[in-house]
Design a protein around this motif. Structure first.
Motif, short mmCIF file in Angstrom:
data_model
loop_
_atom_site.label_atom_id
_atom_site.label_comp_id
_atom_site.label_asym_id
_atom_site.label_seq_id
_atom_site.Cartn_x
_atom_site.Cartn_y
_atom_site.Cartn_z
N ALA A 277 0.85 -1.19 0.00
CA ALA A 277 0.00 0.00 0.00
C ALA A 277 0.89 1.24 0.00
CB ALA A 277 -0.91 0.00 1.22
N GLU A 278 0.79 2.02 -1.06
CA GLU A 278 1.61 3.21 -1.21
C GLU A 278 0.90 4.38 -0.55
OE1 GLU A 278 4.44 4.89 -4.80
OE2 GLU A 278 2.40 4.28 -5.29
N CYS A 279 1.29 4.67 0.70
CA CYS A 279 0.60 5.67 1.52
C CYS A 279 1.47 6.89 1.79
CB CYS A 279 0.14 5.03 2.82
SG CYS A 279 -1.07 3.71 2.61
N ASP A 280 2.32 7.24 0.87
CA ASP A 280 3.20 8.40 0.99
C ASP A 280 2.38 9.67 0.72
OD1 ASP A 280 5.10 10.39 0.77
OD2 ASP A 280 6.42 9.26 -0.55
N PRO A 281 2.23 10.56 1.71
CA PRO A 281 1.44 11.78 1.48
C PRO A 281 2.06 12.73 0.47
CG PRO A 281 2.49 11.85 3.64
CD PRO A 281 2.70 10.47 3.10
N ASP A 282 3.34 12.53 0.14
CA ASP A 282 3.98 13.36 -0.88
C ASP A 282 3.68 12.89 -2.30
OD1 ASP A 282 5.19 15.18 0.86
OD2 ASP A 282 6.89 13.85 1.19
N GLY A 283 2.96 11.78 -2.42
CA GLY A 283 2.61 11.27 -3.75
C GLY A 283 3.28 9.95 -4.04
N GLY A 284 2.61 9.13 -4.82
CA GLY A 284 3.11 7.81 -5.14
C GLY A 284 4.04 7.81 -6.32
N ALA A 285 4.86 6.75 -6.41
CA ALA A 285 5.83 6.64 -7.49
C ALA A 285 5.69 5.36 -8.29
CB ALA A 285 7.25 6.72 -6.92
N ILE A 286 4.83 4.45 -7.85
CA ILE A 286 4.80 3.14 -8.49
C ILE A 286 4.10 3.17 -9.84
CG2 ILE A 286 3.85 0.80 -8.28
CD1 ILE A 286 4.47 0.91 -5.31
N LEU A 287 2.99 3.90 -9.96
CA LEU A 287 2.29 3.94 -11.25
C LEU A 287 3.19 4.45 -12.37
CD1 LEU A 287 -1.42 5.06 -10.61
CD2 LEU A 287 -0.59 2.86 -11.42
N PRO A 288 3.82 5.63 -12.21
CA PRO A 288 4.69 6.10 -13.29
C PRO A 288 6.07 5.45 -13.27
CG PRO A 288 4.68 7.70 -11.51
CD PRO A 288 3.70 6.63 -11.13
N SER B 207 12.22 0.63 -9.22
CA SER B 207 11.76 2.00 -9.05
C SER B 207 11.19 2.60 -10.32
CB SER B 207 12.92 2.89 -8.55
OG SER B 207 13.97 2.94 -9.52
N ASP B 208 11.71 2.18 -11.49
CA ASP B 208 11.33 2.82 -12.75
C ASP B 208 10.90 1.85 -13.84
OD1 ASP B 208 12.03 5.79 -12.34
OD2 ASP B 208 13.80 4.76 -11.59
N GLY B 209 10.76 0.59 -13.51
CA GLY B 209 10.32 -0.36 -14.52
C GLY B 209 11.34 -0.59 -15.62
N ALA B 210 12.62 -0.38 -15.31
CA ALA B 210 13.67 -0.57 -16.31
C ALA B 210 13.79 -2.05 -16.69
CB ALA B 210 15.00 -0.06 -15.76
N ALA B 211 14.40 -2.28 -17.84
CA ALA B 211 14.63 -3.66 -18.28
C ALA B 211 15.54 -4.37 -17.29
CB ALA B 211 15.25 -3.66 -19.67
N GLN B 212 15.23 -5.62 -17.01
CA GLN B 212 16.02 -6.37 -16.04
C GLN B 212 17.41 -6.67 -16.60
OE1 GLN B 212 14.20 -9.87 -14.45
NE2 GLN B 212 12.33 -8.82 -13.83
N PRO B 213 18.45 -6.32 -15.85
CA PRO B 213 19.79 -6.72 -16.27
C PRO B 213 19.96 -8.23 -16.09
CG PRO B 213 19.87 -5.71 -14.11
CD PRO B 213 18.46 -5.57 -14.60
N ARG B 214 21.01 -8.73 -16.63
CA ARG B 214 21.28 -10.17 -16.53
C ARG B 214 21.36 -10.62 -15.07
NH1 ARG B 214 26.78 -13.08 -18.77
NH2 ARG B 214 26.07 -15.25 -18.60
N ARG B 215 20.73 -11.73 -14.78
CA ARG B 215 20.74 -12.34 -13.46
C ARG B 215 20.15 -11.43 -12.39
NH1 ARG B 215 26.83 -15.06 -13.60
NH2 ARG B 215 26.40 -16.54 -15.29
N PHE B 216 19.18 -10.64 -12.76
CA PHE B 216 18.55 -9.74 -11.79
C PHE B 216 17.92 -10.51 -10.63
CE2 PHE B 216 14.47 -7.85 -10.41
CZ PHE B 216 14.95 -6.70 -9.80
N GLU B 217 17.14 -11.54 -10.95
CA GLU B 217 16.40 -12.26 -9.92
C GLU B 217 17.31 -13.06 -8.98
OE1 GLU B 217 13.27 -14.52 -11.64
OE2 GLU B 217 12.20 -12.75 -12.36
N SER B 218 18.51 -13.37 -9.42
CA SER B 218 19.45 -14.07 -8.55
C SER B 218 20.56 -13.15 -8.06
CB SER B 218 20.08 -15.26 -9.29
OG SER B 218 20.81 -14.81 -10.44
N GLY B 219 20.39 -11.84 -8.33
CA GLY B 219 21.42 -10.88 -7.99
C GLY B 219 21.43 -10.53 -6.51
N GLU B 220 22.42 -9.73 -6.13
CA GLU B 220 22.66 -9.41 -4.73
C GLU B 220 21.51 -8.63 -4.11
OE1 GLU B 220 26.18 -7.32 -2.01
OE2 GLU B 220 26.36 -7.40 -4.20
N LEU B 221 20.89 -7.73 -4.85
CA LEU B 221 19.80 -6.93 -4.30
C LEU B 221 18.60 -7.80 -3.93
CD1 LEU B 221 18.37 -4.29 -3.62
CD2 LEU B 221 17.85 -4.01 -6.05
#
Length: 271
Positions: free
Chosen positions: A37-48, A220-234
């Motif tokens: 639930a995006e409840c940031d009173p400064d505005g949401g960032a997920i849609l854009p 954060s921005d819907g960028a293309a997944q780099p290689r091994r994103f899902e198994s990456g450190e983050l």
């Protein structure tokens, strides 16, 4: 099942990115769901951002203001959720935030209703992650932090980031009065180490997320997944964090004498 609130400090420490990482890695047994639930009173960032405008801004938090005034928030809530999974499994869902901070004033009567809804939603096999942004843990929306099981302060491990976190942690402790477990999530963008930060700020570092802008941009921005994103450190760090967060929930509920799988609370209208 649990309610986890995430808050930040000055600058852009990465609250929404961290919340998205937890959403995508949160462990789910069959039939379970997790909602961000995006409840940031400064505005949401997920849609854009993460959703790249693929969903109309007709969905989201601002639509709950009228429903709240009419006593229909519990029913309206479910119609505002967006599935963010590629497989359309409807088990990882987002409530998009407001897109104009001016709309925050109309939500003043809604925050308490949302807090009640979140507290009872676990009876229907949901966990909730609440993105409070920079200001949402204080002011009218602070009830969302007060009613959470765990509140996580997200900060970069830079001097600026940690000074901001120190002030806000002090304010959170005073405000919450032990009602919720408090922890730190560090974004490793500076020179200060985990143990040093824990000693200085007097708060457990629940997770240290690597500074990986290319990987973070996927969340954060819907960028293309780099290689091994899902198994990456983050993603690995976020997945590990979920284990510790769930342990903190269990600790809090044990302290309060609640069953660890449910808070003994229910809200009508959830499904």
């Amino acid at each position: 099942m649990a309610v986890i609130a995430l808050a930040g400090g000055l600058g852009a420490p990465g609250v929404t990115t961290t919340a998205m990482a937890l959403l995508m890695t949160w462990p789910l047994e069959p039939g379970r769901r997790v909602v961000l639930a995006e409840c940031d009173p400064d505005g949401g960032a997920i849609l854009p951002g993460a959703l790249q405008g693929t969903v109309a801004n007709t969905y989201g938090l601002r639509n709950l203001a009228l429903a709240g005034r009419q006593g229909q928030l519990a029913d309206a809530f479910w119609r505002q959720l967006v599935d963010v999974t590629d497989a359309a499994s409807h088990d990882r869902l987002v409530l998009p935030g407001i897109y104009d901070p001016a709309h925050a004033s109309s939500l003043a009567p809604v925050w308490d209703q949302l807090a009640t809804l979140f507290a009872g939603i676990e009876q229907h096999h949901h966990d909730v992650l609440v993105d409070l942004g920079r200001r949402g843990a204080f002011g009218p929306s602070a009830v969302l932090a007060k009613r959470a099981d765990v509140v996580l302060m997200v900060a970069r491990n830079t001097l600026r980031g940690l000074q901001s976190a120190q002030v806000r942690l002090g304010a959170l402790r005073e405000q919450l009065g032990g009602a919720a477990e408090i922890g730190l999530v560090l974004v490793e963008a500076g020179p200060f180490g985990r143990e040093e930060i824990q000693r200085h700020l007097g708060a457990e570092v629940v997770a240290v997320l690597p500074w990986q802008p290319e990987h973070a941009a996927v969340l954060s921005d819907g960028a293309a997944q780099p290689r091994r994103f899902e198994s990456g450190e983050l993603i690995r760090a976020a997945r590990t964090a979920t284990t510790r967060i769930r342990q903190m929930v269990a600790t809090r509920r044990s302290r309060l004498g609640w069953p660890t799988g449910a808070g003994g609370r229910e809200v009508s209208g959830a499904r």
